[in-house]
Design an enzyme around this catalytic site. Structure first.
Site, PDB file in Angstrom:
ATOM      1  N   ASP A   1       0.827  -1.212   0.000  1.00  0.00           N
ATOM      2  CA  ASP A   1       0.000   0.000   0.000  1.00  0.00           C
ATOM      3  C   ASP A   1       0.862   1.262   0.000  1.00  0.00           C
ATOM      4  OD1 ASP A   1      -2.413   1.426   0.098  1.00  0.00           O
ATOM      5  OD2 ASP A   1      -3.310   0.007   1.503  1.00  0.00           O
TER       6      ASP A   1
ATOM      7  N   ASP B   1     -10.475   3.101  -2.747  1.00  0.00           N
ATOM      8  CA  ASP B   1     -11.201   1.931  -2.242  1.00  0.00           C
ATOM      9  C   ASP B   1     -12.651   1.882  -2.729  1.00  0.00           C
ATOM     10  OD1 ASP B   1      -8.871   1.911  -0.882  1.00  0.00           O
ATOM     11  OD2 ASP B   1      -9.752   1.871   1.117  1.00  0.00           O
TER      12      ASP B   1
END
Ligand code: GAL
Length: 351
Positions: A154, A221
């Site tokens: 990430d 997301d």
């Protein structure tokens, strides 16, 4: 902004097109399939959550259908490294430890998916969970020693120029070199480790991620709303020409079977069954990795049928590896056509 990246001589590359060098290590010849903690458990994973969902993957037939990577997302690490410098797991949440967790999954024919961050902390901190920035080599070695099979990597707390904010969607430097460094160290391990680039599409990773990883997230997301599906599909349109065997555009986790406290649907499901069918079919034919985000114990039968539909999973796992593209959209009428080639001279189309 795209920075020039030197070709790394140690990465095995194929030149599908001279303009698009690609990592070619034999992994993810079809999009990876699995399950991930984040959407249903946020940054609060623990050992029993992993055990119960792993068992459910097997009992429901999902593992047999191909969903094998089990990924522990944010929340697993702690603030401090061990005295020898290695990253470690939260012992309260994972009392038996990560190596034992990997063994547990492997004994059941599943694969162990780890999660890390190219910044100083994992996304979802605080409480501070140490990330891998400046520790890429030792962390790749440690992850490999735990026998992980994949790493979702990430991009939080990574922008040194702006003092490491949690998230910076317009950083002053490209994330590409940080992800490239971790890829290099993963490739140096004996164990094959699938590498999932997750920088939310901020530096058009389709242009550089295929060289260093097996999939790249195309956007922020997915959220538990139908509108998030539509937004994601729009973002996928310019990505699809870069997709191919071993390099997949990741549309993010599936909402099939996902529940949310504020949902008005029966059972708290985020999407209706026809919406789940549409969502799953499109993720499938666009060749997105198929990552279930739902709690599996007690998942409704209709959602399970969608996730295990052999035809639709088969389109995703088709050996040709060609993603469907948007052919036409009638905005006023609210309809569109996507299609793509399959092996054997067939074509799959979604209307
Ligand atoms: C985001 C990532 C999500 C999830 C989350 C954890 O950056 O896109 O998929 O991993 O961090 O906090």
């Amino acid at each position: 902004m795209i920075e020039f990246l030197p070709l790394l001589p140690f990465l095995p590359l194929t030149l599908a097109s001279p303009l698009h060098p690609r990592l070619d290590d034999g992994l993810a010849r079809t999009p990876q399939m699995g399950w991930n903690t984040y959407n249903q458990y946020n940054c609060f994973p623990n050992e029993s959550i992993i055990h119960s969902n792993a068992e459910a993957l097997i009992e429901t037939g999902l593992a047999d259908a191909g969903y094998r990577y089990v990924t522990v997302d944010c929340g697993w690490s702690v603030e401090d490294r061990l005295p020898n410098g290695t990253i470690t797991w939260n012992e309260t949440l994972f009392p038996q430890g990560f190596p034992a967790l990997g063994q547990y999954l492997h004994e059941r024919g599943l694969l162990f998916g780890a999660y890390g961050d190219s910044g100083i902390l994992l996304c979802g901190s605080p409480p501070n969970n140490t990330g891998s920035l400046y520790h890429e080599e030792i962390d790749a070695q440690t992850f490999a020693s735990w026998e992980i099979d994949s790493l979702k990597y990430d991009n939080c707390y990574s922008d040194a120029a702006t003092n490491y904010p949690n998230v910076n969607y317009a950083p002053s430097t490209s994330p590409a070199p940080r992800f490239t460094l971790m890829s290099h160290h993963l490739q140096s391990q004996e164990r094959p480790i699938l590498f999932q680039v997750c920088e939310w599409g901020i530096d058009f990773p389709a242009l550089w991620a295929p060289e260093i990883g097996h999939s790249w997230r195309i956007g922020n997301d997915i959220t538990p709303h139908w509108r998030s599906i539509v937004r994601t599909l729009n973002q996928a349109v310019p990505q699809q020409e870069f997709v191919g065997k071993g390099q997949w555009a990741d549309l993010d986790m599936l909402l099939v079977g996902t529940t949310a406290a504020n949902s008005e649907n029966e059972g708290g499901y985020v999407l209706s069954i026809p919406e789940e069918q549409t969502h799953f079919s499109l993720w499938s034919i666009l060749k997105s990795p198929l990552t279930i985000g739902a709690e599996l114990e007690g998942i409704r039968g209709g959602s399970l049928e969608i996730l295990t539909n052999a035809d639709v999973v088969g389109f995703n796992q088709d050996a040709l590896g060609v993603p469907a593209g948007l052919r036409r959209r009638w905005s006023d009428e609210g309809s569109e056509v996507w299609s793509g080639e399959l092996q054997g001279g067939r074509v799959v189309a979604a209307v």
